[in-house]
Design a protein around this motif. Structure first.
Motif, PDB file in Angstrom:
ATOM      1  N   ILE A  43       0.825  -1.208   0.000  1.00  0.00           N
ATOM      2  CA  ILE A  43       0.000   0.000   0.000  1.00  0.00           C
ATOM      3  C   ILE A  43       0.859   1.258   0.000  1.00  0.00           C
ATOM      4  N   GLN A  44       1.859   1.311   0.887  1.00  0.00           N
ATOM      5  CA  GLN A  44       2.756   2.464   0.927  1.00  0.00           C
ATOM      6  C   GLN A  44       3.890   2.241  -0.057  1.00  0.00           C
ATOM      7  N   LEU A  45       3.743   2.809  -1.272  1.00  0.00           N
ATOM      8  CA  LEU A  45       4.762   2.670  -2.304  1.00  0.00           C
ATOM      9  C   LEU A  45       5.598   3.945  -2.396  1.00  0.00           C
ATOM     10  N   TYR A  71       0.843  -1.216   7.799  1.00  0.00           N
ATOM     11  CA  TYR A  71      -0.139  -0.385   8.494  1.00  0.00           C
ATOM     12  C   TYR A  71      -1.503  -1.071   8.476  1.00  0.00           C
ATOM     13  N   ASP A  72      -2.272  -0.864   9.566  1.00  0.00           N
ATOM     14  CA  ASP A  72      -3.576  -1.517   9.641  1.00  0.00           C
ATOM     15  C   ASP A  72      -4.747  -0.577   9.379  1.00  0.00           C
ATOM     16  N   GLU A  73      -4.469   0.728   9.154  1.00  0.00           N
ATOM     17  CA  GLU A  73      -5.575   1.673   9.022  1.00  0.00           C
ATOM     18  C   GLU A  73      -6.211   1.687   7.634  1.00  0.00           C
ATOM     19  N   TYR A  74      -5.652   0.927   6.673  1.00  0.00           N
ATOM     20  CA  TYR A  74      -6.164   0.950   5.313  1.00  0.00           C
ATOM     21  C   TYR A  74      -7.077  -0.238   4.990  1.00  0.00           C
ATOM     22  N   ALA A  75      -7.425  -1.018   5.996  1.00  0.00           N
ATOM     23  CA  ALA A  75      -8.137  -2.271   5.718  1.00  0.00           C
ATOM     24  C   ALA A  75      -9.441  -2.052   4.977  1.00  0.00           C
ATOM     25  N   LEU A  76     -10.266  -1.099   5.435  1.00  0.00           N
ATOM     26  CA  LEU A  76     -11.554  -0.860   4.787  1.00  0.00           C
ATOM     27  C   LEU A  76     -11.371  -0.448   3.340  1.00  0.00           C
ATOM     28  N   LYS A  77     -10.441   0.468   3.103  1.00  0.00           N
ATOM     29  CA  LYS A  77     -10.224   0.934   1.737  1.00  0.00           C
ATOM     30  C   LYS A  77      -9.681  -0.182   0.852  1.00  0.00           C
ATOM     31  N   ASP A 118      -7.878  -9.986   0.629  1.00  0.00           N
ATOM     32  CA  ASP A 118      -7.225 -10.223   1.911  1.00  0.00           C
ATOM     33  C   ASP A 118      -6.261  -9.076   2.196  1.00  0.00           C
ATOM     34  N   TYR A 119      -5.878  -8.970   3.488  1.00  0.00           N
ATOM     35  CA  TYR A 119      -5.097  -7.832   3.969  1.00  0.00           C
ATOM     36  C   TYR A 119      -4.076  -8.372   4.953  1.00  0.00           C
ATOM     37  N   LEU A 120      -2.812  -8.400   4.555  1.00  0.00           N
ATOM     38  CA  LEU A 120      -1.755  -8.978   5.370  1.00  0.00           C
ATOM     39  C   LEU A 120      -0.868  -7.886   5.958  1.00  0.00           C
ATOM     40  N   ILE A 121      -0.595  -7.991   7.253  1.00  0.00           N
ATOM     41  CA  ILE A 121       0.306  -7.052   7.909  1.00  0.00           C
ATOM     42  C   ILE A 121       1.727  -7.615   7.851  1.00  0.00           C
ATOM     43  N   LYS A 122       2.671  -6.786   7.406  1.00  0.00           N
ATOM     44  CA  LYS A 122       4.067  -7.203   7.343  1.00  0.00           C
ATOM     45  C   LYS A 122       4.636  -7.358   8.752  1.00  0.00           C
TER      46      LYS A 122
END
Length: 264
Positions: free
Chosen positions: A57-59, A83-89, A97-101
């Motif tokens: 997400i953060q490129l 970051y976890d604040e972008y999950a909804l978007k 799916d949404y994986l946290i590094k």
């Protein structure tokens, strides 16, 4: 064989993802590793859509979501981020799916398993699998007949027969009718996937227009088309040279292959 596009600015992380995907339980092939938003946009506009995208997400030059605002992408996305604040978007932009590094082999395997389960559930016929993932419920009954919009702190449905066009500007999407316009929290990419292509056309990166709203068509610079609408648009509605033929066929009722638009 499932073709996978990786979008990741960190070369080390990109290589880790490549190795984990290619050694996972499945038949996956990494067809390209994009290192930025602009790199991904350039590749996606000149190549056939992959079957799966794994995207940070953060490129280095923006957010990964910018890719899906500007390019009509027909592929489900596994987002990987610190970051976890972008999950909804994420789930508003083809996300499954949404994986946290840091991303482990086990976590990635679960995401790939989810991808395969959804593929089996909805099928891949006619390239419709990505649309169905993002909008599964609507495909049980057909195309949407209304859109949910926000008005005076309330969520209300707007019948699609009343819609003239839908406009994107500065990360905001508004639905325009003859009498008013409303904000929606969805993206143009997600919205167009749920609309009947006989009634709605993705004019460009900013507009989706309804057939009934088209009043005039004029030749524009560079063999483009300038479209007049029943309700005044906030900016000119321009059809590119690449999409002009499809647009005219659509107006005549000849139909256009879904997700076939090209935005240069």
């Amino acid at each position: 064989m499932t073709d996978v596009l990786i979008v990741e600015s960190d070369p080390g992380m990109a290589e880790d993802l490549r190795q984990m995907i290619e050694t996972s339980a499945g038949d996956y092939r990494i067809i390209y590793i994009a290192i930025s938003v602009n790199d991904a946009k350039s590749w996606l506009t000149t190549h056939r859509s992959p079957q799966l995208i794994v995207c940070d997400i953060q490129l280095s030059d923006g957010l990964g979501f910018d890719i899906f605002q500007d390019v009509n992408v027909a592929a489900p996305v596994i987002f990987c981020t610190s970051y976890d604040e972008y999950a909804l978007k994420a789930f508003e932009n083809n996300g499954i799916d949404y994986l946290i590094k840091p991303v482990s082999q086990e976590k990635l395997e679960r995401s790939l398993k989810k991808f395969n389960q959804l593929k089996e559930l909805f099928g891949e016929e006619n390239g419709s699998f990505p649309r169905k993932i993002g909008n599964g419920a609507s495909y049980l009954t057909g195309y949407k007949t209304s859109l949910l919009v926000y008005y005076q702190d309330k969520i209300i449905p707007v019948n699609l027969d009343q819609v003239d066009f839908i406009h994107y500007n500065n990360y905001q999407v508004n639905v325009y009718t003859q009498n008013a316009h409303y904000e929606t929290r969805d993206t143009l990419n997600n919205i167009i996937a749920t609309l009947n292509p006989r009634d709605f056309f993705r004019a460009n990166r900013q507009f989706i227009i309804h057939r009934k709203s088209v009043t005039t068509i004029q030749q524009y610079f560079g063999r483009k088309l300038l479209v007049g609408t029943t309700y005044p648009a906030p900016e000119p509605v321009i059809i590119s040279k690449a999409n002009a033929s499809d647009f005219l066929k659509w107006l005549e009722g000849l139909g256009v292959e879904e997700n076939s638009y090209s935005f240069q």
